[in-house]
Enzyme design. Structure first.
Site, short mmCIF file in Angstrom:
data_model
loop_
_atom_site.label_atom_id
_atom_site.label_comp_id
_atom_site.label_asym_id
_atom_site.label_seq_id
_atom_site.Cartn_x
_atom_site.Cartn_y
_atom_site.Cartn_z
N CYS A 1 -43.76 -39.22 50.89
CA CYS A 1 -43.15 -39.29 49.56
C CYS A 1 -44.19 -38.87 48.52
O CYS A 1 -45.39 -39.04 48.72
CB CYS A 1 -42.68 -40.73 49.31
SG CYS A 1 -42.17 -41.10 47.62
N SER B 1 -45.03 -40.35 45.94
CA SER B 1 -45.84 -41.49 45.50
C SER B 1 -47.08 -41.70 46.39
O SER B 1 -48.07 -42.27 45.93
CB SER B 1 -45.01 -42.78 45.47
OG SER B 1 -43.91 -42.63 44.61
N HIS C 1 -49.95 -39.68 44.72
CA HIS C 1 -50.49 -40.07 43.42
C HIS C 1 -51.85 -40.76 43.55
O HIS C 1 -52.78 -40.50 42.80
CB HIS C 1 -49.55 -41.04 42.70
CG HIS C 1 -48.24 -40.43 42.28
ND1 HIS C 1 -48.13 -39.14 41.81
CD2 HIS C 1 -46.98 -40.94 42.25
CE1 HIS C 1 -46.86 -38.90 41.51
NE2 HIS C 1 -46.15 -39.97 41.77
N HIS D 1 -45.53 -45.24 52.92
CA HIS D 1 -44.68 -46.37 52.56
C HIS D 1 -43.21 -46.08 52.86
O HIS D 1 -42.32 -46.71 52.32
CB HIS D 1 -44.85 -46.72 51.07
CG HIS D 1 -44.42 -45.61 50.17
ND1 HIS D 1 -45.19 -44.51 49.94
CD2 HIS D 1 -43.29 -45.42 49.47
CE1 HIS D 1 -44.55 -43.68 49.13
NE2 HIS D 1 -43.38 -44.21 48.83
N CYS E 1 -37.94 -45.57 51.26
CA CYS E 1 -38.26 -45.20 49.87
C CYS E 1 -37.32 -44.13 49.33
O CYS E 1 -36.39 -44.43 48.60
CB CYS E 1 -39.72 -44.76 49.69
SG CYS E 1 -40.06 -44.44 47.93
P1 PAD Z 1 -41.07 -34.28 44.86
O1 PAD Z 1 -42.41 -33.82 44.43
O2 PAD Z 1 -40.58 -33.94 46.22
O3 PAD Z 1 -39.94 -33.80 43.81
C1 PAD Z 1 -40.17 -33.70 42.43
C2 PAD Z 1 -39.40 -32.48 41.94
O4 PAD Z 1 -39.51 -32.43 40.52
C3 PAD Z 1 -39.93 -31.17 42.46
O5 PAD Z 1 -38.88 -30.40 43.04
C4 PAD Z 1 -40.51 -30.48 41.22
O6 PAD Z 1 -40.39 -29.06 41.28
C5 PAD Z 1 -39.66 -31.09 40.12
N1 PAD Z 1 -40.25 -31.03 38.78
C6 PAD Z 1 -41.55 -31.15 38.43
N2 PAD Z 1 -41.68 -31.01 37.10
C7 PAD Z 1 -40.45 -30.81 36.59
C8 PAD Z 1 -39.94 -30.57 35.28
N3 PAD Z 1 -40.75 -30.53 34.22
N4 PAD Z 1 -38.61 -30.42 35.14
C9 PAD Z 1 -37.77 -30.45 36.20
N5 PAD Z 1 -38.21 -30.66 37.47
C10 PAD Z 1 -39.53 -30.82 37.66
O7 PAD Z 1 -41.10 -35.88 44.66
P2 PAD Z 1 -40.14 -37.05 45.20
O8 PAD Z 1 -38.74 -36.60 45.16
O9 PAD Z 1 -40.72 -37.61 46.46
O10 PAD Z 1 -40.40 -38.14 44.05
C11 PAD Z 1 -39.96 -37.87 42.73
C12 PAD Z 1 -40.63 -38.77 41.72
O11 PAD Z 1 -40.16 -40.10 41.87
C13 PAD Z 1 -42.15 -38.86 41.88
O12 PAD Z 1 -42.72 -38.95 40.58
C14 PAD Z 1 -42.36 -40.15 42.63
O13 PAD Z 1 -43.63 -40.70 42.44
C15 PAD Z 1 -41.26 -40.99 42.01
C16 PAD Z 1 -40.80 -42.13 42.87
N6 PAD Z 1 -40.44 -43.27 42.24
C17 PAD Z 1 -39.95 -44.31 42.94
C18 PAD Z 1 -39.48 -45.51 42.21
O14 PAD Z 1 -39.08 -46.48 42.84
N7 PAD Z 1 -39.50 -45.48 40.87
C19 PAD Z 1 -39.81 -44.25 44.32
C20 PAD Z 1 -40.15 -43.06 44.95
C21 PAD Z 1 -40.64 -42.00 44.23
ZN ZN Z 2 -41.92 -43.38 47.78
#
Ligand code: PAD
Ligand code: ZN
Length: 379
Positions: free
Chosen positions: A47, A49, A52, A69, A180
């Protein structure tokens, strides 16, 4: 002759330093202490995260660490006092614990637990077990846990309250994503935003989390789902999963939120940020309709200072929400596993790559280059 009570030597991916590839090393995994469980990881997704914490931009990381995770596995042994699982059970470790006793666990309003709410930054919480020691050592050094899970190890030790026991016939190579990515995006739509039938939605960021949010919006009966990403390669999959329109902000001659407002006669009902960062958060707010527009924040962007917002955005009737793990907990994740088994949603579409665990750096490169949605690592 079993391994119960003994140290297990196995392979794990260690992040020794920020900004460097992970190293597959032999580690020693100590037996579980009271209210702890040692789990053999069978499969794990990668993921955003996870990345990061090892970004040079991140301050305060606990290194060296075993990341991961989004895993699923089988209980190898349990420490004293564990009653919720037994050796041989299939489990999904969860980074949000569920003690079932605190004011958060007893409230239907949140999936949080007191044990999760103490710190300020969940990205660096649960780096040690309850007694403030680690169960991992490598080359004589103690190695930190991550999110209380550390799935990038053939064996890991987690607290009993961080485990969801799941059905014996669950396919671990798929349901690991319920630890996740899928749960977070899907839950953001159906639990946090509570997307309604016939509504219009915008989902920013089309990684594993954003595509899962699209699945959630579609499941909830949204009539229009606008998918936004700066990488147009993500669009075919978004459309296949239910997006009705796709927008790349880099290819527009005005801000994406203005385009969405025009397309939807004043803005969408629900917008979900699954990318992170002030620019996307601002667009998420501004693309929702006045009166009732609801924004849900999921994405995390480390280098970013966050959103500055005019009170007028909210005075005009908008609502801002955020979610961690989409509102699920150890009691509800097993139900998600049943829903998956019963065909309520598909996880195959999220898995673009399957690799042996020791190719984990290849999986990281694929994610960083925007070429993968989820790589499932097989242990
Ligand atoms: P990922 O990197 O696979 O997907 C993120 C997507 O966002 C990519 O396709 C990028 O091209 C796109 N992106 C980047 N910048 C922009 C922009 N300015 N405008 C539009 N699109 C953009 O990540 P993921 O899907 O594994 O995770 C997404 C986010 O969610 C990431 O920040 C992660 O840390 C967070 C997350 N949060 C939780 C939670 O519980 N809050 C859980 C899991 C992941
Ligand atoms: Zn995650």
């Amino acid at each position: 002759m079993g391994t119960k009570g003994k140290v297990i030597k196995c392979k794990a991916a260690i992040a020794w330093e920020a900004g460097k590839p992970l190293c597959i090393e032999e580690v020693e995994v100590a037996p579980p202490k009271a209210h702890e469980v040692r789990v053999q990881i069978i499969a794990a997704g990668l993921c955003r995260s996870d990345t990061h914490v090892i970004s040079p931009k991140f301050e305060g990381a606990f290194l060296p660490v075993i990341l991961g995770h989004e895993g699923a596995g089988i209980v190898e042994s349990v420490g004293p006092g564990v009653t919720n699982v037994k050796p041989g059970d299939k489990v999904i470790p969860l980074y949000i614990p569920h003690c079932r006793k605190c004011k958060f666990c007893l409230s239907p309003l949140t999936n949080f637990c007191e044990k999760f709410c103490k710190g300020k930054n969940p990205l660096i919480e649960q780096e040690l077990m309850e007694d403030k020691t680690s169960r991992f050592t490598c080359k004589g050094k103690s190695i930190y846990h991550f999110f209380g899970i550390s799935a990038f190890s053939q064996y890991t030790v987690v607290k009993d309250i961080n485990l969801a026991k799941i059905d014996d016939d669950a396919n671990l190579e798929r349901v690991c994503l319920l630890g996740c990515g899928f749960s977070t995006g899907y839950g953001a739509a159906i639990n946090t935003a509570k997307v309604t039938p016939g509504s219009t939605c915008a989902v920013f960021g089309l990684g594993g989390v954003g595509l899962s949010a699209i699945i959630g919006c579609k499941t909830a009966g949204a009539s229009r789902i606008i998918a936004i990403d700066i990488n147009s390669d993500k669009f075919p999959k978004a459309k296949a999963l239910g997006a009705t329109d796709c927008l790349n902000p880099k290819e527009l001659n005005k801000p994406v939120q203005d385009v969405i407002v025009e397309m939807t006669n004043g803005g969408v009902d629900f917008a979900i940020d699954c990318a992170g960062g002030s620019e996307v958060m601002k667009a998420t707010v501004e693309c929702t309709t006045v009166g009732w527009g609801l924004c849900t924040f999921v994405g995390v962007n480390l280098a970013d200072k966050g959103l500055a917002i005019s009170p007028m955005e909210l005075i005009m009737g908008r609502t801002l929400k955020g979610t961690n793990f989409g509102g699920w907990d150890a009691e509800t994740v097993p139900k998600l596993v049943s829903d998956y088994k019963n065909g309520k949603f598909d996880l195959d579409a999220l898995v673009t790559h399957t690799l042996p665990f020791d190719k984990i750096n290849e999986a990281l490169n694929l994610l960083n280059q925007g070429k993968s949605i989820r790589t499932v690592l097989i242990f």
